[in-house]
Design an enzyme around this catalytic site. Structure first.
Site, PDB file in Angstrom:
ATOM      1  N   GLU A 278       5.470  -0.054  -6.306  1.00 25.37           N
ATOM      2  CA  GLU A 278       5.007  -0.550  -5.005  1.00 25.37           C
ATOM      3  C   GLU A 278       6.142  -0.686  -3.989  1.00 25.37           C
ATOM      4  O   GLU A 278       7.049  -1.514  -4.180  1.00 25.37           O
ATOM      5  CB  GLU A 278       4.356  -1.936  -5.168  1.00 25.37           C
ATOM      6  CG  GLU A 278       3.832  -2.487  -3.840  1.00 25.37           C
ATOM      7  CD  GLU A 278       3.438  -3.953  -3.893  1.00 25.37           C
ATOM      8  OE1 GLU A 278       3.992  -4.690  -4.717  1.00 25.37           O
ATOM      9  OE2 GLU A 278       2.573  -4.348  -3.100  1.00 25.37           O
TER      10      GLU A 278
ATOM     11  N   GLU B 268      -4.311  -9.422  -1.981  1.00 27.08           N
ATOM     12  CA  GLU B 268      -3.028 -10.131  -2.083  1.00 27.08           C
ATOM     13  C   GLU B 268      -2.711 -10.778  -0.742  1.00 27.08           C
ATOM     14  O   GLU B 268      -1.778 -10.383  -0.040  1.00 27.08           O
ATOM     15  CB  GLU B 268      -1.917  -9.171  -2.523  1.00 27.08           C
ATOM     16  CG  GLU B 268      -0.710  -9.942  -3.023  1.00 27.08           C
ATOM     17  CD  GLU B 268       0.441  -9.059  -3.474  1.00 27.08           C
ATOM     18  OE1 GLU B 268       1.209  -9.510  -4.321  1.00 27.08           O
ATOM     19  OE2 GLU B 268       0.574  -7.934  -2.974  1.00 27.08           O
TER      20      GLU B 268
END
Ligand code: 3PY
Length: 258
Positions: A141, A238
């Site tokens: 990521e 998130e």
């Protein structure tokens, strides 16, 4: 229709960690993610998932000493043995809770340092092999430098080139739309280009990292785009709720499991 995973590190903080599984299921989520499970026994997490009919979408491999400021070890040449041990631990948890995706954090290192680049390559290849033996995808990521100054993997395009160059079928991009918007912008075009290598998507408003229902990104458009692109993975929420988690779930109502 996207399948959303509640991020239990950021959402449902009104409950204790294990009770967040029950709260997320009650709110209509069918999947969850979080940063780290290691403060709990894996059996206790597996039990919460089973009793609530939840899928464990993703979590992070151990990142080194988080309290001391470490943010992963993959690009740190001197931490390879610790990284290998952390992968074994993460895999034990993943198998206990049935997770099919694990995120490997890169660590704080200069992305242009050849020593860090070589270490990162070695770590990712090693982790990919260990995870592939268990049928698990390895997620990488890119994280924006405002939230994580000094982070090695801080560019979506470079991450995509790296993944493409590796050519390992279980190494995938974790496309956090919030980070991409801060780093580059041009999110929709990047989603179109990168969806074939994307194994997990995450969302939050920009710039505040709150609910995906305001500020500079048009999430209804991006959710439709994910459908149009036939994205089959999870969309991790998130984000930091701007108030009580439940009060901010208006955006999620059309997607909630009934
Ligand atoms: O900080 C983030 O965005 C993360 O997902 C860390 O794993």
């Amino acid at each position: 229709m996207p399948v959303f995973a509640a991020n239990l590190t950021m959402m449902f903080n009104e409950w204790s960690f294990l009770d967040r599984f029950d709260a997320a299921a009650d709110a209509g989520f069918s999947a969850v993610e979080y940063l780290f499970p290691y403060g709990e026994k894996s059996e206790a997490i597996a039990d919460r998932l089973t009793r609530n009919g939840l899928t464990q979408a993703l979590f992070n491999l151990p990142p080194g000493d988080w309290q001391a400021g470490e943010r992963g070890m993959a690009a740190l040449a001197l931490r390879f043995d610790d990284l290998a041990a952390s992968i074994a631990k993460g895999l034990d948890y993943a198998q206990a809770v049935g997770a099919k995706r694990l995120h490997l954090m890169a660590g704080l290192a200069d992305p242009n340092d050849p020593v860090a680049q070589k270490a990162y390559h070695r770590s990712v290849v090693y982790a990919a092999e260990k995870l592939s033996e268990c049928g698990i995808a390895l997620l990488l990521e890119p994280i924006n430098p405002r939230n994580m100054p000094g982070y090695f993997l801080n560019n979506v395009d470079r991450a995509a080139d790296f993944i493409q160059g590796l050519g390992l079928s279980n190494v995938k991009l974790q496309f956090d739309i919030y980070h991409c918007q801060i780093i580059h912008g041009d999110v929709a075009t990047r989603l179109r280009q990168l969806i074939p290598m994307t194994g997990h998507v995450q969302i939050a408003s920009v710039p505040s990292r709150h609910e995906p229902d305001g500020e500079e990104l048009n999430y209804p458009y991006l959710f439709n785009l994910l459908d149009e692109l036939d994205y089959q993975g999870f969309v991790g929420c998130e984000y930091i709720p701007s108030g009580h988690t439940l009060d901010g779930l208006g955006w999620f109502k059309p997607f909630a499991r009934r």
